[in-house]
Design a protein around this motif. Structure first.
Motif, mmCIF file in Angstrom:
data_model
loop_
_atom_site.group_PDB
_atom_site.id
_atom_site.type_symbol
_atom_site.label_atom_id
_atom_site.label_comp_id
_atom_site.label_asym_id
_atom_site.label_seq_id
_atom_site.Cartn_x
_atom_site.Cartn_y
_atom_site.Cartn_z
ATOM 1 N N PRO A 19 29.541 33.409 33.559
ATOM 2 C CA PRO A 19 29.265 33.678 32.099
ATOM 3 C C PRO A 19 30.034 34.983 31.754
ATOM 4 C CG PRO A 19 27.362 32.924 33.071
ATOM 5 C CD PRO A 19 28.201 33.137 34.128
ATOM 6 N N ILE A 20 30.136 35.682 32.244
ATOM 7 C CA ILE A 20 30.765 37.055 31.924
ATOM 8 C C ILE A 20 32.052 36.920 31.585
ATOM 9 C CG2 ILE A 20 31.215 39.493 32.924
ATOM 10 C CD1 ILE A 20 28.829 39.319 34.690
ATOM 11 N N THR A 21 32.896 36.122 32.321
ATOM 12 C CA THR A 21 34.303 35.977 31.775
ATOM 13 C C THR A 21 34.784 34.771 31.206
ATOM 14 O OG1 THR A 21 34.654 34.718 34.073
ATOM 15 C CG2 THR A 21 34.988 36.896 34.020
ATOM 16 N N PHE A 168 29.390 33.900 41.160
ATOM 17 C CA PHE A 168 28.251 34.311 40.266
ATOM 18 C C PHE A 168 26.826 33.568 40.960
ATOM 19 C CE2 PHE A 168 25.315 33.140 36.702
ATOM 20 C CZ PHE A 168 25.132 34.445 36.221
ATOM 21 N N HIS A 169 25.941 34.317 40.899
ATOM 22 C CA HIS A 169 24.556 33.806 41.461
ATOM 23 C C HIS A 169 23.548 33.458 40.385
ATOM 24 C CE1 HIS A 169 20.659 33.771 43.525
ATOM 25 N NE2 HIS A 169 21.034 33.356 44.540
ATOM 26 N N GLY A 170 23.238 34.516 39.549
ATOM 27 C CA GLY A 170 22.377 34.325 38.455
ATOM 28 C C GLY A 170 22.142 35.679 37.844
ATOM 29 N N LEU A 182 19.604 44.124 31.618
ATOM 30 C CA LEU A 182 20.054 42.783 31.983
ATOM 31 C C LEU A 182 21.218 42.982 33.238
ATOM 32 C CD1 LEU A 182 20.294 39.539 31.799
ATOM 33 C CD2 LEU A 182 22.086 39.880 30.170
ATOM 34 N N GLN A 183 20.966 42.418 34.306
ATOM 35 C CA GLN A 183 21.838 42.442 35.311
ATOM 36 C C GLN A 183 22.590 40.946 36.014
ATOM 37 O OE1 GLN A 183 20.202 44.349 38.582
ATOM 38 N NE2 GLN A 183 20.585 46.449 37.942
ATOM 39 N N ALA A 184 23.645 40.981 36.355
ATOM 40 C CA ALA A 184 24.241 39.808 36.833
ATOM 41 C C ALA A 184 24.437 39.940 38.682
ATOM 42 C CB ALA A 184 25.755 39.446 36.352
ATOM 43 N N ARG A 185 24.202 38.771 39.230
ATOM 44 C CA ARG A 185 24.226 38.922 40.352
ATOM 45 C C ARG A 185 25.296 38.218 41.085
ATOM 46 N NH1 ARG A 185 18.949 36.951 39.342
ATOM 47 N NH2 ARG A 185 19.654 34.995 40.465
ATOM 48 N N PHE A 186 25.703 38.384 42.281
ATOM 49 C CA PHE A 186 26.988 37.686 43.064
ATOM 50 C C PHE A 186 26.631 37.599 44.511
ATOM 51 C CE2 PHE A 186 28.372 39.840 39.153
ATOM 52 C CZ PHE A 186 29.307 38.763 38.436
ATOM 53 N N TRP A 187 27.322 36.455 45.021
ATOM 54 C CA TRP A 187 26.956 36.264 46.323
ATOM 55 C C TRP A 187 28.154 35.286 47.215
ATOM 56 C CZ3 TRP A 187 24.160 31.754 48.826
ATOM 57 C CH2 TRP A 187 24.157 30.548 48.167
#
Length: 237
Positions: A19-21, A168-170, A182-187
């Protein structure tokens, strides 16, 4: 009582992106569904601010195939523009999830009835969900039905191990973490014979701060306040 629920979700198209990009321009889907997209499906099926849905695993039943389509999205400055969106096509997933109590909502402590929410979630799965279900974006309509995880034959059952790159995870929302941001997580997921085991949100080591946010005070919202439910559905979409 074990509060695990299982269901099957199918759709003609799916679009899972970061969603960020994906603000404007062309969009290209991930090959597999994101944790946040599956959590959004669970929230469309049944959700209360009393608990948080946790996605345990997903099983890919059909071959991963993509299709490019010409889209004319509305530009922010007005008018239309031509873009190419790359969708997943003819998807079918089996999902296993459970819920945990949202300890950042002490005002809803009396609503922490595990049996009530578990059986309500099962009934909503049988009825196809409380709200519209979609796969990543609104134009990708989806349908859910109850299923036993692991039943039926899948395309990747004996495929072995398939590793994916960073994805992107959530999101970490303030009302779920207690933090004012608000933070975005990645894995980096791995699929084993068609099954992807999701790590817990707190185990994601790669994070990015999106923006500061202030959670609404618990005293200002009710258990079933429509405004809160609509706002939540918009954010996970």
């Amino acid at each position: 009582m074990d509060n695990i629920v299982e269901f099957k979700v199918t759709g003609k198209y799916a679009l899972f992106t970061d969603p960020i990009t994906r603000v404007g321009g062309e969009k290209c889907t991930y090959q597999i569904p994101t944790y946040e997209a599956l959590k959004g499906i669970m929230c469309s099926i049944y959700w209360k601010p009393t608990f948080i849905w946790v996605i345990d695993r997903v099983r890919i039943l059909r071959p991963i195939r993509t299709q490019a389509r010409n889209i004319r999205p509305i530009k922010y400055s007005g008018g239309n523009d031509l873009s190419i969106y790359t969708y997943l096509i003819d998807v079918e997933y089996q999902v296993q999830a459970h819920f945990i109590w949202n300890m950042h909502r002490p005002d809803l402590e009396k609503d922490r009835n595990e049996n009530k929410h578990f059986f309500s979630a099962r009934r909503m799965i049988e009825r196809g969900g409380r709200r519209d279900v979609f796969l990543g974006t609104r134009e990708c309509q989806a349908y859910v039905e109850p299923v036993k995880f692991g039943e039926a034959q899948g395309y990747y059952d004996n495929y072995g191990t398939l590793a994916f790159d960073l994805m992107f995870h959530g999101f970490d929302y303030p009302d779920e973490t207690g933090k004012g941001e608000l933070q975005a997580r990645f894995w980096r997921p791995t699929m084993q014979d068609g099954v992807i085991q999701f790590i817990k949100p707190e185990d994601c080591s790669i994070r990015r701060v999106i923006r500061p946010m202030i959670a609404r005070p618990p005293s200002s919202v009710g258990l079933d306040e429509p405004g809160l439910l609509e706002g939540y559905s918009e954010r996970v979409a």
